[in-house]
Design a protein around this motif. Structure first.
Motif, PDB file in Angstrom:
ATOM      1  N   THR A 157       0.842  -1.192   0.000  1.00 29.19           N
ATOM      2  CA  THR A 157       0.000   0.000   0.000  1.00 29.19           C
ATOM      3  C   THR A 157       0.877   1.241   0.000  1.00 29.19           C
ATOM      4  OG1 THR A 157      -1.722  -1.132   1.266  1.00 29.19           O
ATOM      5  CG2 THR A 157      -1.772   1.257   1.282  1.00 29.19           C
ATOM      6  N   ALA A 159       0.408   5.725  -0.581  1.00 27.93           N
ATOM      7  CA  ALA A 159      -0.368   6.923  -0.920  1.00 27.93           C
ATOM      8  C   ALA A 159       0.434   8.153  -0.506  1.00 27.93           C
ATOM      9  CB  ALA A 159      -1.727   6.920  -0.232  1.00 27.93           C
ATOM     10  N   GLN A 223      -3.663  -2.341  -0.565  1.00 28.14           N
ATOM     11  CA  GLN A 223      -4.062  -0.937  -0.699  1.00 28.14           C
ATOM     12  C   GLN A 223      -4.948  -0.483   0.458  1.00 28.14           C
ATOM     13  OE1 GLN A 223      -4.487  -0.002  -5.195  1.00 28.14           O
ATOM     14  NE2 GLN A 223      -5.172  -2.116  -5.023  1.00 28.14           N
ATOM     15  N   ALA A 226      -6.386   5.110   3.255  1.00 27.46           N
ATOM     16  CA  ALA A 226      -6.963   6.336   2.696  1.00 27.46           C
ATOM     17  C   ALA A 226      -6.421   7.512   3.499  1.00 27.46           C
ATOM     18  CB  ALA A 226      -8.489   6.315   2.743  1.00 27.46           C
ATOM     19  N   ALA A 301      -9.576  -1.468   0.720  1.00 30.33           N
ATOM     20  CA  ALA A 301      -8.994  -0.183   0.329  1.00 30.33           C
ATOM     21  C   ALA A 301     -10.045   0.893   0.575  1.00 30.33           C
ATOM     22  CB  ALA A 301      -8.588  -0.220  -1.146  1.00 30.33           C
ATOM     23  N   GLN A 374     -12.798  -2.337  -2.514  1.00 28.65           N
ATOM     24  CA  GLN A 374     -12.546  -0.904  -2.588  1.00 28.65           C
ATOM     25  C   GLN A 374     -13.758  -0.152  -3.115  1.00 28.65           C
ATOM     26  OE1 GLN A 374      -9.575   0.445  -5.513  1.00 28.65           O
ATOM     27  NE2 GLN A 374      -9.218  -1.710  -5.986  1.00 28.65           N
ATOM     28  N   ARG A 520      -7.906   4.099  -6.784  1.00 29.88           N
ATOM     29  CA  ARG A 520      -7.852   4.906  -5.558  1.00 29.88           C
ATOM     30  C   ARG A 520      -8.235   6.356  -5.796  1.00 29.88           C
ATOM     31  NH1 ARG A 520      -9.333   3.201  -2.543  1.00 29.88           N
ATOM     32  NH2 ARG A 520      -8.230   3.884  -0.692  1.00 29.88           N
ATOM     33  N   ARG A 525      -3.270   8.443  -4.916  1.00 29.07           N
ATOM     34  CA  ARG A 525      -3.765   7.124  -4.512  1.00 29.07           C
ATOM     35  C   ARG A 525      -4.303   7.160  -3.082  1.00 29.07           C
ATOM     36  NH1 ARG A 525      -3.881   5.266  -9.709  1.00 29.07           N
ATOM     37  NH2 ARG A 525      -1.818   5.474 -10.667  1.00 29.07           N
ATOM     38  N   GLY A 527      -7.597   7.677  -2.046  1.00 28.02           N
ATOM     39  CA  GLY A 527      -8.966   7.282  -1.784  1.00 28.02           C
ATOM     40  C   GLY A 527      -9.832   8.387  -1.233  1.00 28.02           C
TER      41      GLY A 527
END
Length: 529
Positions: A157, A159, A223, A226, A301, A374, A520, A525, A527
């Motif tokens: 994962t 982000a 993933q 968030a 996710a 997700q 995402r 990415r 979310g």
């Protein structure tokens, strides 16, 4: 109203699967536009995606990394960025040339971050997580100073977000191999754009979280992250569900968010057991473990969005459902919506359940993985209050659920236990301001499809994909700069010097309405919308 089309359909999919949450019912009518129409008002129908470019390097396969379309070096020509096994590959679509490649030495599981990580450098940067390392490259493919950094294997994962409020993006990773120490566990790590560890991380073992014995943390496998502001202080927070019935929520300082007082003997969000029954979640344990149900978030996710339009973001979490004894795990999925203290909005006290089970909880074998839980959060129908949540269940269906927790529609895309999808993206493909839903499928039995639904869940097109289809969520963008949108599909299989990434053009489309155009939601990415 646009005419419902159904082009070549693969075995296991159905045309016209919308209607009052029942995919055997009559098609729902199209909603009014969610976005401004393109210049000229758009078209009456959505053109079928047409294959225009086939990109390749060698045999390398794809995992779950959704590709990106971005002008990395600012020269006016977009690049396509797609991880393939241990390679990060960057192409020009128009001539199929590989602009640059970087080898990381380990598979790249999750989607690449493409962002301005270092504003003082020209162009955009690209970051990827590869096994236990985090890599970052400039627009030319040169490694950024301080990278790679090594933490825990495997980092599935990644982000980016400004979690410390300093105006610059940080990189956040989640590991499947928790760090144990000081009677606490960590799965989160955060890095500055120079490779330095962000103050307060890892949060639990380092003490910044303030966790007690009831912070039940374990690994995240797909993933599970968030990033977004959940408490209204205009600073990005970190939401990370685990391979159990719990989820972590941290401020960018590492501080763990507190649980509401209604949760018995739980001081922190990561101590709240996500039972389906809200009373049992507050109690913290089951009355009957064979019957009572909880969520499980191995491959969840999540998303962060203001669902109801009240100005405060909610936490959106899709998970598999099991009995609390964990000996009956094929009970479908449920959708949790929560505030930052773990409480649930009134409409969401009972998470919507989708109990039918076809497949997707378990990996299929042959490097083909199960379904990622997700949610995609968008405004499909402006006449309905709030936003809609669109996702794949374990039942061969795509579901759309409204901000009031009621099902808007469901669409059956397969009846086969060997066909799955990684998730959906949303954009207007005809220029009329009404968005479409796009996803690709994959299968252990060979074959898959690129599927387009309208905003009411009616199937418009299903285009066959080669080999075993595509596990990563596709990406929508203008890959060749001609003004029409393209759908970029990163295939599961890579045929040596033949194909790895396919680019489909949708004639008559434009960039007027890109609501959730990539895995995402965006190239951070995160979310979050």
């Amino acid at each position: 109203m646009r005419r419902v089309l159904c082009s070549l359909v693969i075995v296991g999919s159905a045309c016209g699967g919308g209607g009052d949450g029942d995919d055997d019912g009559p098609p729902l009518p199209l909603p009014s536009p969610s976005c401004e129409a393109a210049s000229g008002g758009g078209a009456a129908t959505v053109a079928a995606p047409a294959l225009v470019y086939t990109l390749f390097d060698r045999w390398h396969e794809g995992w779950l990394a959704s590709p990106a379309v971005a002008d990395l070096d600012g020269d006016g020509t977009p690049e396509i960025i797609a991880p393939r096994d241990e390679l990060l590959l960057v192409w020009h679509a128009s001539d199929g040339a590989v602009v640059w490649r970087a080898s990381t030495g380990g598979r790249i599981w999750s989607s690449p971050v493409v962002a301005d990580l270092v504003p003082s450098r020209a162009g955009l940067e690209v970051a990827v997580a590869s096994r236990g390392q985090l890599f970052a490259f400039d627009a030319t493919g040169a490694a950024l100073p301080g990278f790679p950094v090594t933490w825990r294997d495997e980092l599935r994962t990644l982000a980016a977000g400004d979690i410390d409020g300093d105006g610059a993006l940080e990189l956040v990773v989640v590991t499947s191999d928790p760090l144990d120490g000081t009677d606490r566990r960590d799965i989160l790590m955060a890095y500055e754009a120079n490779g330095a560890v962000v103050a307060g991380f890892p949060p639990n073992t380092g003490g910044a979280a303030g966790c007690d014995d009831a912070c039940y943390v374990t690994g995240g496998y797909d993933q599970n992250l968030a990033l977004g502001d959940v408490d209204g202080d205009d600073v990005v927070d970190i939401f990370a569900p685990h391979d159990n019935a719990y989820a972590s929520l941290h401020a960018g300082t590492g501080r763990a968010f507190d649980a509401a007082a209604i949760f018995r003997n739980r001081t922190k969000f990561s101590g709240i057991r996500m039972m389906v029954d809200y009373r049992l979640a507050q109690q913290g344990y089951a009355d009957d473990e064979a019957v009572d149900e909880q969520g499980h978030f191995t491959n969840s996710a999540p998303a962060i969005a203001d669902l109801d339009g009240d100005g405060t973001n909610e936490l959106v979490l899709l998970g598999s459902v099991q009995n609390t004894a964990q000996d009956d795990r094929e009970r479908g999925v449920a959708l949790w919506v929560m505030h930052h203290d773990g409480t649930r909005p009134a409409a969401w006290e009972a998470p919507p359940r989708f109990p039918d089970f076809l497949s997707g909880l378990w990996d299929y074998g042959g490097n083909v993985v199960g379904i990622t839980n997700q949610p995609t959060v968008v405004d499909l129908d402006p006449a309905r209050p709030g936003l809609e949540i669109v996702f794949a269940g374990f039942d061969g269906r795509i579901h759309a659920v409204g901000a009031d927790a009621t099902t808007y529609w469901s669409h059956r895309y397969t009846s086969s236990a060997t066909v799955a999808t990684g998730g959906v993206i949303v954009a207007d493909l005809s220029g009329d301001g009404v968005p479409e839903i796009v996803f690709n499928t994959y299968s252990t039995g060979g074959g898959g499809a690129l599927v387009v639904l309208d905003a009411a869940g009616n199937e418009l097109h299903s285009v066959p994909l080669p080999d075993r289809g595509a596990m990563p969520v596709p990406t929508i963008g203008d890959a060749d700069g001609d003004g029409d949108l393209d759908i970029v599909v990163s295939l599961k299989d890579g045929e040596d010097r033949v194909r790895q990434v396919l680019v489909y053009e949708v004639p008559g489309s434009g960039a007027n309405c890109l609501l959730w155009p990539t895995g995402r939601g965006n190239y951070r990415r995160d979310g979050s919308i």
